[in-house]
Structure formats: C-alpha cells, structure tokens
Design a protein around this motif. Structure first.
Motif, PDB file in Angstrom:
ATOM      1  N   LEU A   1      49.405  40.475  34.828  1.00  0.00           N
ATOM      2  CA  LEU A   1      48.023  40.001  34.875  1.00  0.00           C
ATOM      3  C   LEU A   1      47.148  41.092  35.478  1.00  0.00           C
ATOM      4  O   LEU A   1      47.472  41.652  36.518  1.00  0.00           O
ATOM      5  CB  LEU A   1      47.933  38.725  35.712  1.00  0.00           C
ATOM      6  N   ASP A   2      46.028  41.374  34.819  1.00  0.00           N
ATOM      7  CA  ASP A   2      45.040  42.310  35.338  1.00  0.00           C
ATOM      8  C   ASP A   2      43.681  41.625  35.300  1.00  0.00           C
ATOM      9  O   ASP A   2      43.534  40.550  34.714  1.00  0.00           O
ATOM     10  CB  ASP A   2      45.045  43.600  34.520  1.00  0.00           C
ATOM     11  N   PHE A   3      42.662  42.254  35.891  1.00  0.00           N
ATOM     12  CA  PHE A   3      41.367  41.605  36.046  1.00  0.00           C
ATOM     13  C   PHE A   3      40.273  42.662  36.040  1.00  0.00           C
ATOM     14  O   PHE A   3      40.472  43.783  36.505  1.00  0.00           O
ATOM     15  CB  PHE A   3      41.350  40.833  37.373  1.00  0.00           C
ATOM     16  N   ASN A   4      39.096  42.282  35.497  1.00  0.00           N
ATOM     17  CA  ASN A   4      37.971  43.210  35.503  1.00  0.00           C
ATOM     18  C   ASN A   4      36.674  42.400  35.573  1.00  0.00           C
ATOM     19  O   ASN A   4      36.634  41.228  35.190  1.00  0.00           O
ATOM     20  CB  ASN A   4      37.971  44.085  34.252  1.00  0.00           C
ATOM     21  N   ILE A   5      35.616  43.041  36.076  1.00  0.00           N
ATOM     22  CA  ILE A   5      34.285  42.435  36.154  1.00  0.00           C
ATOM     23  C   ILE A   5      33.305  43.385  35.491  1.00  0.00           C
ATOM     24  O   ILE A   5      33.218  44.563  35.854  1.00  0.00           O
ATOM     25  CB  ILE A   5      33.865  42.173  37.606  1.00  0.00           C
TER      26      ILE A   5
END
Length: 267
Positions: free
Chosen positions: A233-237
């Motif tokens: 799982l990765d995340f970005n804004i």
C-alpha cells in the motif's frame, strides 16, 4: 453491531473554546508499553463556541472493541481555565452494542492511527512521497472483501491556493499497481445542524466542517489485492486536478493533511 455516541459540552462556566479545533478519539492498544499503537475511532472538528452531539456507526471496529480497552480523546487547542478565548470542552463518549445481522469485518489492519502530512513542500525529504513509507499487508486466502477506510482533513490557510483547508485536494490510495482516488471536499457546511455558529463555519473545506464528524471514505480495494499473499500500500496527496501541489508562498503554519487509514478484511 456498535454505535458510538460522542458529545462535546461547554465547561461549567459556559465558555467553550472560541475556535474550530481538530479532535480525535483513538483506541490505544498495548497502552503504557513501548508497543503502544493508536487506532482512530472518530475524527471531529469542534464548533465555534458551541457544543455538538453525534452518533456514528463504528461496527467495523467490533473486532477491537471488546474486553478492557484504553480510549484517548485529543483536541488540538491552547485554551483552558481562565483563558479569554474560552476554557475548552467536556467530552462524553459512549458505545452502544446491539444485535443485528453480522456486519463486522474479521480483521482490522491499522495502517496509520492519525498522522500529519505536510503538503506543498519540494525540498529533499519534504515532499509527500518522501514522508510516506509503503506498507506491506497480508490478505488471507479466504478473504471475500477488503475495504480501506481513509480519513483526511486539510489544515492551514494563507498558503498558495489557500491550501490545505480551503482548497480541493485528491488523495490516492495505491494498492499494488492500482490507484483509488478520493476528493473529500465538504460543500455542505452551511447546512450543519450545529448552527448558527460564530466565525466562518459556512465555508466549504477540505474534508471537514466546523462542528461535524469527518467519517472519511470507505474504498473497496478487493479487486486490487492478492489473496494468500503480501500486498503493498502506498499513498499520495495531489491537487484535485491531479497536479502536484507546490506551495510557492508559504506562511508560518505550513499546510498539512491529518490522515488516518485502516483496512477491513471480511471472510
């Protein structure tokens, strides 16, 4: 099934805090040890000078809400007894357990209890990807559904585009090679039943309204996970347009996104 009753009241003096503050109710597992872990149960923003009352379904956390547990309530404020801008709040929390069709997941995977991510910075080690370490999680082979529960609220204004409070931002949950995007802009603050308030309570905001609970977004990621295996799982804004946000005119309080993320596994 489990409901949570949450109530903020003014102190006995009647002097509630004058400002809208970020609040969080968290379950603290292994409290008092080096392995303590916070799992966010409820995110809220306090009203301007008023109390509030909410009832929220928290059935997804049923696997954790049993036995003796430690609950923490946090409100990001600097006022207190004798302060000329209010004396704070009294907090009441109550859980209601009631019968009904089985609705709870079989497992809860806590990714982040509540963390603050700075947005708009471009220096080495300061970008959003620099602040996020990809997380590995295992999905059992007999899982039938996996849901990501993402809660985000943007804070600070006066920066470029008035981010992160008054600008629309996109949040990407990346599971293996698949991206799921949410844009949690609230344009309904003016119909909040906790009204009329003082201040700018009617303005739309990035993921929240003064005097309201931010329930977050629940994203079905079943199709993206590999069962019986580890997943990443990765995340970005980003800005709502999908562009990278660059804060070219920062103020003293840099824009941030308060983020919590849990995974619910159903069998």
């Amino acid at each position: 099934q489990i409901g949570m009753y949450f109530r903020l009241e003014c102190p006995e003096s009647g002097l509630c805090d004058h400002w809208d503050r970020t609040g969080s109710v968290q379950l603290i597992q292994n409290a008092g040890t080096d392995n303590a872990e916070s799992i966010e149960i409820l995110r809220h923003i306090t009203p301007y000078r008023l109390g509030m009352s909410n009832y929220v379904d928290v059935t997804e956390l049923a696997p954790l809400l049993k036995g003796t547990q430690t609950i923490s309530s946090f409100i990001d404020t600097w006022v207190g007894p004798g302060h000329d801008q209010g004396e704070g709040w009294r907090v009441t929390m109550r859980f209601v357990f009631y019968p009904g069709p089985p609705a709870a997941p079989d497992e809860v995977i806590n990714v982040w209890g509540r963390r603050s991510i700075t947005v708009g910075q471009s220096g080495e080690g300061e970008t959003v990807p620099d602040q996020i370490e990809p997380v590995s999680f295992f999905v059992p082979s007999d899982a039938t559904r996996v849901v990501a529960h993402l809660t985000t609220t943007g804070h600070s204004f006066g920066n470029t585009l008035n981010c992160a409070e008054f600008c629309q931002m996109r949040h990407d949950v990346i599971i293996n090679d698949d991206t799921y995007s949410t844009t949690p802009w609230r344009d309904d603050c003016d119909v909040n039943p906790v009204s009329p308030q003082f201040g700018t309570w009617e303005y739309g905001r990035n993921g929240w309204c003064p005097g309201a609970v931010s329930v977050g977004d629940k994203i079905d990621i079943t199709d993206a996970v590999s069962k019986g295996a580890d997943n990443v799982l990765d995340f970005n804004i980003l800005l709502a347009s999908g562009a990278v946000y660059e804060n070219s005119s920062p103020v003293d309080l840099l824009p941030t996104t308060a983020t919590s993320l849990k995974l619910y596994v159903y069998k």
